[in-house]
Design a protein around this motif. Structure first.
Motif, PDB file in Angstrom:
ATOM      1  N   ASP A  69      -3.468  -1.214  -2.365  1.00  0.00           N
ATOM      2  CA  ASP A  69      -3.976  -1.036  -3.708  1.00  0.00           C
ATOM      3  C   ASP A  69      -2.908  -1.177  -4.779  1.00  0.00           C
ATOM      4  O   ASP A  69      -3.133  -0.825  -5.925  1.00  0.00           O
ATOM      5  N   LEU A  70      -1.753  -1.706  -4.405  1.00  0.00           N
ATOM      6  CA  LEU A  70      -0.674  -1.877  -5.373  1.00  0.00           C
ATOM      7  C   LEU A  70      -0.023  -3.245  -5.214  1.00  0.00           C
ATOM      8  O   LEU A  70      -0.217  -3.933  -4.216  1.00  0.00           O
ATOM      9  N   LEU A  71       0.757  -3.599  -6.221  1.00  0.00           N
ATOM     10  CA  LEU A  71       1.601  -4.790  -6.155  1.00  0.00           C
ATOM     11  C   LEU A  71       3.046  -4.369  -6.331  1.00  0.00           C
ATOM     12  O   LEU A  71       3.364  -3.520  -7.186  1.00  0.00           O
ATOM     13  N   LEU A  72       3.906  -4.960  -5.523  1.00  0.00           N
ATOM     14  CA  LEU A  72       5.335  -4.723  -5.665  1.00  0.00           C
ATOM     15  C   LEU A  72       5.963  -5.988  -6.230  1.00  0.00           C
ATOM     16  O   LEU A  72       5.730  -7.081  -5.720  1.00  0.00           O
ATOM     17  N   GLY A  73       6.736  -5.840  -7.308  1.00  0.00           N
ATOM     18  CA  GLY A  73       7.412  -6.976  -7.920  1.00  0.00           C
ATOM     19  C   GLY A  73       8.913  -6.841  -7.823  1.00  0.00           C
ATOM     20  O   GLY A  73       9.470  -5.764  -8.076  1.00  0.00           O
ATOM     21  N   VAL A  74       9.576  -7.936  -7.463  1.00  0.00           N
ATOM     22  CA  VAL A  74      11.036  -7.953  -7.357  1.00  0.00           C
ATOM     23  C   VAL A  74      11.570  -8.985  -8.338  1.00  0.00           C
ATOM     24  O   VAL A  74      11.118 -10.138  -8.351  1.00  0.00           O
ATOM     25  N   ALA A 100       0.851  -1.193   0.000  1.00  0.00           N
ATOM     26  CA  ALA A 100       0.000   0.000   0.000  1.00  0.00           C
ATOM     27  C   ALA A 100       0.882   1.237   0.000  1.00  0.00           C
ATOM     28  O   ALA A 100       1.995   1.234   0.533  1.00  0.00           O
ATOM     29  N   GLN A 101       0.353   2.291  -0.617  1.00  0.00           N
ATOM     30  CA  GLN A 101       1.085   3.561  -0.587  1.00  0.00           C
ATOM     31  C   GLN A 101       0.966   4.213   0.775  1.00  0.00           C
ATOM     32  O   GLN A 101       1.794   5.024   1.154  1.00  0.00           O
ATOM     33  N   ASN A 102      -0.045   3.846   1.530  1.00  0.00           N
ATOM     34  CA  ASN A 102      -0.204   4.348   2.894  1.00  0.00           C
ATOM     35  C   ASN A 102      -0.697   3.201   3.769  1.00  0.00           C
ATOM     36  O   ASN A 102      -0.889   2.085   3.289  1.00  0.00           O
ATOM     37  N   LYS A 103      -0.904   3.464   5.031  1.00  0.00           N
ATOM     38  CA  LYS A 103      -1.234   2.401   5.975  1.00  0.00           C
ATOM     39  C   LYS A 103      -2.707   2.002   5.945  1.00  0.00           C
ATOM     40  O   LYS A 103      -3.105   1.060   6.620  1.00  0.00           O
ATOM     41  N   ASN A 104      -3.494   2.681   5.156  1.00  0.00           N
ATOM     42  CA  ASN A 104      -4.928   2.448   5.217  1.00  0.00           C
ATOM     43  C   ASN A 104      -5.424   1.362   4.271  1.00  0.00           C
ATOM     44  O   ASN A 104      -6.282   0.575   4.629  1.00  0.00           O
ATOM     45  N   HIS A 105      -4.937   1.320   3.048  1.00  0.00           N
ATOM     46  CA  HIS A 105      -5.454   0.313   2.115  1.00  0.00           C
ATOM     47  C   HIS A 105      -4.351  -0.175   1.179  1.00  0.00           C
ATOM     48  O   HIS A 105      -3.429   0.547   0.853  1.00  0.00           O
ATOM     49  N   ILE A 149      19.255   2.504  -7.527  1.00  0.00           N
ATOM     50  CA  ILE A 149      18.869   2.479  -6.117  1.00  0.00           C
ATOM     51  C   ILE A 149      20.115   2.637  -5.249  1.00  0.00           C
ATOM     52  O   ILE A 149      21.105   1.921  -5.411  1.00  0.00           O
ATOM     53  N   ARG A 150      20.034   3.616  -4.316  1.00  0.00           N
ATOM     54  CA  ARG A 150      21.168   3.836  -3.402  1.00  0.00           C
ATOM     55  C   ARG A 150      21.038   2.988  -2.151  1.00  0.00           C
ATOM     56  O   ARG A 150      22.010   2.415  -1.667  1.00  0.00           O
ATOM     57  N   ASN A 151      19.803   2.831  -1.677  1.00  0.00           N
ATOM     58  CA  ASN A 151      19.632   2.102  -0.428  1.00  0.00           C
ATOM     59  C   ASN A 151      18.182   1.630  -0.307  1.00  0.00           C
ATOM     60  O   ASN A 151      17.262   2.295  -0.774  1.00  0.00           O
ATOM     61  N   ILE A 152      18.023   0.471   0.343  1.00  0.00           N
ATOM     62  CA  ILE A 152      16.697  -0.054   0.678  1.00  0.00           C
ATOM     63  C   ILE A 152      16.705  -0.369   2.162  1.00  0.00           C
ATOM     64  O   ILE A 152      17.603  -1.067   2.664  1.00  0.00           O
ATOM     65  N   SER A 153      15.718   0.131   2.876  1.00  0.00           N
ATOM     66  CA  SER A 153      15.659  -0.118   4.315  1.00  0.00           C
ATOM     67  C   SER A 153      14.288  -0.659   4.688  1.00  0.00           C
ATOM     68  O   SER A 153      13.289  -0.405   4.013  1.00  0.00           O
ATOM     69  N   CYS A 154      14.290  -1.417   5.762  1.00  0.00           N
ATOM     70  CA  CYS A 154      13.053  -2.065   6.200  1.00  0.00           C
ATOM     71  C   CYS A 154      12.891  -1.842   7.697  1.00  0.00           C
ATOM     72  O   CYS A 154      13.814  -2.106   8.480  1.00  0.00           O
ATOM     73  N   SER A 155      11.749  -1.322   8.107  1.00  0.00           N
ATOM     74  CA  SER A 155      11.452  -1.145   9.537  1.00  0.00           C
ATOM     75  C   SER A 155      10.006  -1.544   9.762  1.00  0.00           C
ATOM     76  O   SER A 155       9.096  -0.909   9.234  1.00  0.00           O
ATOM     77  N   SER A 172       3.581  -2.998   3.808  1.00  0.00           N
ATOM     78  CA  SER A 172       3.038  -4.339   3.572  1.00  0.00           C
ATOM     79  C   SER A 172       2.121  -4.706   4.725  1.00  0.00           C
ATOM     80  O   SER A 172       2.172  -4.106   5.793  1.00  0.00           O
ATOM     81  N   SER A 173       1.298  -5.713   4.501  1.00  0.00           N
ATOM     82  CA  SER A 173       0.295  -6.071   5.501  1.00  0.00           C
ATOM     83  C   SER A 173       0.895  -6.769   6.715  1.00  0.00           C
ATOM     84  O   SER A 173       0.335  -6.718   7.798  1.00  0.00           O
ATOM     85  N   GLN A 174       2.037  -7.442   6.539  1.00  0.00           N
ATOM     86  CA  GLN A 174       2.648  -8.205   7.630  1.00  0.00           C
ATOM     87  C   GLN A 174       4.141  -7.913   7.688  1.00  0.00           C
ATOM     88  O   GLN A 174       4.781  -7.641   6.673  1.00  0.00           O
ATOM     89  N   LEU A 175       4.686  -8.020   8.875  1.00  0.00           N
ATOM     90  CA  LEU A 175       6.110  -7.816   9.053  1.00  0.00           C
ATOM     91  C   LEU A 175       6.911  -8.885   8.315  1.00  0.00           C
ATOM     92  O   LEU A 175       7.958  -8.609   7.722  1.00  0.00           O
ATOM     93  N   LYS A 176       6.391 -10.128   8.333  1.00  0.00           N
ATOM     94  CA  LYS A 176       7.099 -11.227   7.652  1.00  0.00           C
ATOM     95  C   LYS A 176       7.180 -10.975   6.149  1.00  0.00           C
ATOM     96  O   LYS A 176       8.194 -11.274   5.509  1.00  0.00           O
ATOM     97  N   VAL A 177       6.107 -10.437   5.596  1.00  0.00           N
ATOM     98  CA  VAL A 177       6.116 -10.125   4.168  1.00  0.00           C
ATOM     99  C   VAL A 177       7.151  -9.055   3.874  1.00  0.00           C
ATOM    100  O   VAL A 177       7.899  -9.127   2.896  1.00  0.00           O
ATOM    101  N   ASN A 178       7.219  -8.064   4.726  1.00  0.00           N
ATOM    102  CA  ASN A 178       8.195  -6.993   4.545  1.00  0.00           C
ATOM    103  C   ASN A 178       9.618  -7.534   4.592  1.00  0.00           C
ATOM    104  O   ASN A 178      10.488  -7.144   3.796  1.00  0.00           O
ATOM    105  N   LYS A 179       9.872  -8.431   5.537  1.00  0.00           N
ATOM    106  CA  LYS A 179      11.217  -9.022   5.643  1.00  0.00           C
ATOM    107  C   LYS A 179      11.540  -9.879   4.416  1.00  0.00           C
ATOM    108  O   LYS A 179      12.677  -9.892   3.939  1.00  0.00           O
ATOM    109  N   LEU A 180      10.535 -10.606   3.926  1.00  0.00           N
ATOM    110  CA  LEU A 180      10.746 -11.432   2.741  1.00  0.00           C
ATOM    111  C   LEU A 180      11.077 -10.567   1.518  1.00  0.00           C
ATOM    112  O   LEU A 180      11.989 -10.880   0.755  1.00  0.00           O
ATOM    113  N   ILE A 181      10.357  -9.459   1.377  1.00  0.00           N
ATOM    114  CA  ILE A 181      10.656  -8.521   0.278  1.00  0.00           C
ATOM    115  C   ILE A 181      12.078  -7.999   0.419  1.00  0.00           C
ATOM    116  O   ILE A 181      12.842  -7.941  -0.558  1.00  0.00           O
ATOM    117  N   PHE A 182      12.445  -7.656   1.623  1.00  0.00           N
ATOM    118  CA  PHE A 182      13.780  -7.103   1.876  1.00  0.00           C
ATOM    119  C   PHE A 182      14.867  -8.128   1.535  1.00  0.00           C
ATOM    120  O   PHE A 182      15.887  -7.800   0.901  1.00  0.00           O
TER     121      PHE A 182
END
Length: 474
Positions: free
Chosen positions: A224-229, A217-222, A254-260, A280-290
């Motif tokens: 509405d996008l897909l991120l592809g790696v 999501a572009q924000n924390k509310n909904h 890309i200079r840097n990618i950070s995950c929090s 992302s909807s879950q922390l695990k998903v965020n870590k997997l993307i990272f």
């Protein structure tokens, strides 16, 4: 030391089942093993050296994740089952398959995985391209097309096309097989590894090839996008469009990618450019993307550096192996060609032998007919000769009768007159008999001539039969 002491010192183990795209394996692992220990064991069992593309995937709480290499296997959140199941799959994809996939086993595993993704519709492929890809898959499995061996229906049990394509067109299985076979027949002479590489070269140009999609999501509310790696960078897609990204960030920009926690931040190389943040909807998903971003970026940078000694050696071995296989394939092709030529020569000899046998049979029949004709002519000649002898005998008797009548005619004039009349009659009869005798003699002479010609024809037929026999049995 006692046997009991040895048993106590043996390390405790747990069982693991590894599922590859075409096989299953089971291993006993020590409790202290890290993810890398298990991964290395699997790679050794497969004979795989290009390990950087692959990983061990498992599913927990409905989410697919990858086993961490630097942590103990049992310390990670893995399924509680015996044996523990992991899928050995490609985690990262090459930018150019022909340049980067060096080992045949690596190429084969990629081929099987990409083929499954296309059939499962995880990678979209047009109907025309799926038929071409299916033909290369058939070439890899069955080798060169042989109409005598690959009869209609030989693909009945092979899954070659996505169900979406089968539903889209109202074609029977026989029609699809005919379309695939038409392309398959064109691949004659292509070895299995070449067919698999041709498959991958087509597949790598598909829009969804090698892309891992995640809802963001572009924000924390909904969301509405897909991120592809993928191997080229990070891409942002609309929720209903996985083909054309709305925005892309190449690894080089890309200079840097950070995950929090659930936030992912992408900082462009250009410091003046806007920093992009996604959720992302879950922390695990965020870590997997990272993790995927780090792994793909590392491979991106690695491709642009000078090859290590190991890679140089592998490339040299791959070149040598390709050259050896090329020579082997050429040798096999020559042997196959010689075999086919020998088969054709054998068929021609068999056809010629059959033809000669037929000619010999016909000549033998002609000889038998000649012999029968010669015997018939000989019989007729003998009859004519006997008739001629009989006529000659009758002529001699008539002449004797004439002479007797001449002697008797001297006795009296009347008798003479009568005798003269009888003489004239006898002379007429004698002349007729002489003419008939001459005619019969000439007829006998002609029959003898015909007999001579028939025997000459018989001699020539025997000579022709002898010549044909010599040709057949030198």
């Amino acid at each position: 030391m006692s046997i009991r002491g040895l048993k106590k010192k043996q390390p405790k183990t747990f069982k693991v089942k590894i599922i590859t795209v075409d096989a299953e394996m089971e291993f006993s692992c020590e409790m202290k093993w890290k993810g890398k220990d298990l991964f290395d064991l699997v790679c050794r069992a497969l004979g795989l050296r290009e390990t950087w593309f692959f990983g061990l995937q498992y599913t927990i709480k409905g989410m697919c994740t990858w086993l961490k290499m630097d942590k103990k296997v049992l310390d990670q959140e893995i399924p509680k089952e015996d044996p523990i199941s992991f899928h050995f799959l490609a985690k990262f994809y090459p930018e150019k398959v022909e340049e980067e996939l060096l080992q045949e086993i690596t190429q084969h595993l990629f081929f099987l995985q990409v083929k499954k993704q296309i059939l499962d519709e995880e990678i979209y492929c047009s109907p025309e391209a799926t038929v071409l890809l299916a033909s290369y898959a058939v070439q890899a499995k069955y080798g060169d097309y042989d109409p005598n061996f690959h009869e209609p229906g030989f693909l009945a049990h092979d899954e070659l096309l996505p169900k979406r394509v089968l539903r889209q067109y109202q074609l029977t299985a026989e029609m699809w097989e005919e379309k695939i076979t038409a392309w398959y027949a064109e691949h004659r002479g292509i070895a299995r590894d070449e067919a698999e590489m041709n498959y991958l070269k087509i597949a790598q140009d598909l829009e969804m090839y090698g892309v891992n999609y995640f809802p963001i999501a572009q924000n924390k509310n909904h969301t509405d996008l897909l991120l592809g790696v993928d191997a080229k960078g990070i891409h942002i897609y609309s929720i209903n469009n996985r083909f054309s990204p709305n925005k892309s960030f190449e690894w080089s920009s890309i200079r840097n990618i950070s995950c929090s926690e659930k936030e992912l931040t992408i900082k462009p190389l250009d410091k003046k450019a806007e920093v992009f943040k996604f959720f992302s909807s879950q922390l695990k998903v965020n870590k997997l993307i990272f993790q995927l971003c780090i792994g793909n970026h590392d491979l991106f940078m690695r491709r642009r550096k000078v090859d290590s000694i190991e890679i140089q050696q592998m490339k040299a071995q791959a070149r040598e192996e390709k050259a050896r296989k090329k020579m082997e394939n050429q040798r096999l092709a020559r042997e196959k060609q010689l075999r086919e030529e020998a088969e054709r020569a054998k068929e021609e000899l068999e056809r010629r032998l059959f033809q000669l046998e037929d000619e010999a049979r016909q000549a033998n029949e002609a000889l038998l007919r000649s012999q029968e004709a010669a015997e018939l002519l000989a019989e007729k000649a003998q009859i004519a000769e006997e008739e001629a002898k009989l006529l000659a005998q009758n002529a001699a008797e008539a002449e004797q009768e004439r002479q007797r009548l001449e002697i008797t005619a001297l006795k009296s004039k009347e008798e003479k007159r009568l005798m003269e009349q009888k003489m004239r009659e006898a002379e007429l009869i004698a002349v007729k008999l002489v003419k008939e005798s001459d005619r019969r003699a000439k007829e006998a002479e002609h029959l003898k001539q015909d007999l001579h010609e028939a025997r000459e024809a018989e001699r020539k037929a025997k000579q022709k039969l002898l010549d044909i026999t010599r040709l057949n049995y030198p």
